[in-house]
Design a protein around this motif. Structure first.
Motif, PDB file in Angstrom:
ATOM      1  N   PHE A 166      -7.257  -9.287 -25.258  1.00 31.38           N
ATOM      2  CA  PHE A 166      -7.840  -8.548 -24.137  1.00 31.38           C
ATOM      3  C   PHE A 166      -6.713  -7.937 -23.295  1.00 31.38           C
ATOM      4  O   PHE A 166      -5.599  -8.475 -23.247  1.00 31.38           O
ATOM      5  CB  PHE A 166      -8.717  -9.457 -23.267  1.00 31.38           C
ATOM      6  CG  PHE A 166      -7.966 -10.616 -22.654  1.00 31.38           C
ATOM      7  CD1 PHE A 166      -7.314 -10.494 -21.436  1.00 31.38           C
ATOM      8  CD2 PHE A 166      -7.909 -11.848 -23.307  1.00 31.38           C
ATOM      9  CE1 PHE A 166      -6.607 -11.557 -20.881  1.00 31.38           C
ATOM     10  CE2 PHE A 166      -7.211 -12.920 -22.763  1.00 31.38           C
ATOM     11  CZ  PHE A 166      -6.560 -12.773 -21.543  1.00 31.38           C
ATOM     12  N   ARG A 167      -7.008  -6.821 -22.656  1.00 32.84           N
ATOM     13  CA  ARG A 167      -6.084  -6.160 -21.731  1.00 32.84           C
ATOM     14  C   ARG A 167      -6.907  -5.673 -20.542  1.00 32.84           C
ATOM     15  O   ARG A 167      -7.778  -4.812 -20.698  1.00 32.84           O
ATOM     16  CB  ARG A 167      -5.369  -4.985 -22.392  1.00 32.84           C
ATOM     17  CG  ARG A 167      -4.273  -5.400 -23.366  1.00 32.84           C
ATOM     18  CD  ARG A 167      -3.820  -4.218 -24.232  1.00 32.84           C
ATOM     19  NE  ARG A 167      -3.390  -3.070 -23.457  1.00 32.84           N
ATOM     20  CZ  ARG A 167      -2.135  -2.892 -23.012  1.00 32.84           C
ATOM     21  NH1 ARG A 167      -1.201  -3.803 -23.267  1.00 32.84           N
ATOM     22  NH2 ARG A 167      -1.813  -1.814 -22.331  1.00 32.84           N
ATOM     23  N   ILE A 168      -6.630  -6.249 -19.382  1.00 36.10           N
ATOM     24  CA  ILE A 168      -7.436  -5.970 -18.201  1.00 36.10           C
ATOM     25  C   ILE A 168      -6.555  -5.347 -17.118  1.00 36.10           C
ATOM     26  O   ILE A 168      -5.560  -5.935 -16.699  1.00 36.10           O
ATOM     27  CB  ILE A 168      -8.075  -7.265 -17.660  1.00 36.10           C
ATOM     28  CG1 ILE A 168      -8.917  -7.936 -18.752  1.00 36.10           C
ATOM     29  CG2 ILE A 168      -8.925  -6.968 -16.429  1.00 36.10           C
ATOM     30  CD1 ILE A 168      -9.379  -9.337 -18.384  1.00 36.10           C
ATOM     31  N   ARG A 169      -6.964  -4.161 -16.669  1.00 34.65           N
ATOM     32  CA  ARG A 169      -6.250  -3.500 -15.571  1.00 34.65           C
ATOM     33  C   ARG A 169      -7.000  -3.751 -14.271  1.00 34.65           C
ATOM     34  O   ARG A 169      -8.192  -3.525 -14.166  1.00 34.65           O
ATOM     35  CB  ARG A 169      -6.116  -1.995 -15.849  1.00 34.65           C
ATOM     36  CG  ARG A 169      -5.240  -1.710 -17.069  1.00 34.65           C
ATOM     37  CD  ARG A 169      -4.926  -0.240 -17.238  1.00 34.65           C
ATOM     38  NE  ARG A 169      -4.104  -0.028 -18.424  1.00 34.65           N
ATOM     39  CZ  ARG A 169      -2.784  -0.172 -18.474  1.00 34.65           C
ATOM     40  NH1 ARG A 169      -2.139  -0.517 -17.358  1.00 34.65           N
ATOM     41  NH2 ARG A 169      -2.117   0.028 -19.581  1.00 34.65           N
ATOM     42  N   THR A 170      -6.262  -4.235 -13.280  1.00 34.32           N
ATOM     43  CA  THR A 170      -6.846  -4.526 -11.981  1.00 34.32           C
ATOM     44  C   THR A 170      -5.773  -4.338 -10.917  1.00 34.32           C
ATOM     45  O   THR A 170      -4.815  -3.590 -11.141  1.00 34.32           O
ATOM     46  CB  THR A 170      -7.446  -5.950 -11.972  1.00 34.32           C
ATOM     47  OG1 THR A 170      -8.117  -6.162 -10.743  1.00 34.32           O
ATOM     48  CG2 THR A 170      -6.420  -7.031 -12.229  1.00 34.32           C
TER      49      THR A 170
END
Length: 284
Positions: free
Chosen positions: A189-193
């Motif tokens: 997974f790759r989550i941008r926040t």
């Protein structure tokens, strides 16, 4: 902390929202009570309270203050906050003592189920002008034997750059900085926040009055909340903190563990910071 959210957020409103969220949960086993277990736990709890009263010679005036405060905690809707800040970390410790995989910690009062479902390469819902340092949070979900867990579910939620959670403070979009990310076929997974801020638990209600009376501080370190799950495996609830952050060493909720501290570096694309953290789930 500035702006409309700060001006209008109150302990009463936050406490009411937390209480309603808790009431909406399906509490399994609530009607199937082992009377011997209840007798044992409640009797020991009362005995401990009796011992405190005797050892400290508690007066009627102090007793009446306690009674008034307990009533006010309920009226403020702050029982979820009180229990999650001062007791939950020990319940979690007992519940997870036999885990082999990743470390967990408390859920806290601000979880909301059914957040928007996102793909493995995701950007959390946010305002167009969302303040804060961009953060790429990435990793992989595996079983304890190293097997990748395709389509593992990674629920993530956290405070904004002012320390406020959507649905618990006014002026924020409903699902701001909340999402359910579905890992890819290799468990990635790759989550941008954005990086969350440290925040004080609400201090204008009953819990705040206790903190003031005891001379404590009300701060929690900045953290990401996560629930990670996959079929055939035990789900894990955790929080991840930031190395060198304020109050990592004196969290009011006593929820920080060394294994849960992130150390982000500069992002490869030059935009903010990034960090990799993998989750290992125990078999069910």
């Amino acid at each position: 902390m500035t702006g409309t959210t700060t001006e209008q957020a109150t302990a009463a409103a936050s406490g009411s929202a937390a209480t309603e969220q808790f009431r909406s949960k399906q509490c399994s086993g609530a009607t199937d009570v082992d009377t011997k277990r209840v007798d044992s736990l409640v009797s020991e709890l009362l005995a401990a309270a009796h011992d405190i009263i005797r050892r400290h010679r508690v007066t009627y005036a102090e007793y009446d203050v306690l009674k008034s405060w307990l009533i006010q905690v309920g009226e403020d809707g702050e029982w979820p906050l009180f229990l999650d800040v001062w007791l939950e970390h020990v319940v979690e410790e007992v519940a997870s003592e036999n885990r082999e995989g990743s470390k967990g910690t408390i859920e806290g009062p601000y979880y909301v189920p059914d957040s928007p479902v996102l793909t493995a390469e995701a950007t959390l819902p946010r305002r167009d002008d969302e303040p804060g340092t961009p953060l790429l949070f990435q990793g992989r979900v595996t079983s304890v034997d190293g097997t990748a867990l395709p389509a593992a579910k990674v629920e993530i939620w956290h405070a904004d750059d002012d320390g406020y959670y959507s649905q618990f403070a006014p002026g924020l979009p409903e699902w701001n900085l909340r999402g359910t990310v579905i890992a890819d076929g290799q468990g990635n997974f790759r989550i941008r926040t954005i990086e969350p801020a440290p925040y004080q638990i609400p201090t204008d209600g009953s819990c705040g009055r206790l903190i003031t009376a005891a001379g404590w501080h009300a701060w929690r370190p900045a953290h990401l909340h996560l629930k990670v799950s996959a079929p055939g495996h035990q789900p894990i609830t955790t929080q991840l903190y930031f190395k060198g952050g304020s109050h990592v060493t004196d969290d009011i909720a006593s929820a920080v563990k060394s294994e849960l501290i992130l150390d982000p570096g500069p992002a490869a694309d030059g935009n903010g910071r990034e960090v990799t953290y993998d989750f290992v789930l125990d078999k069910a």
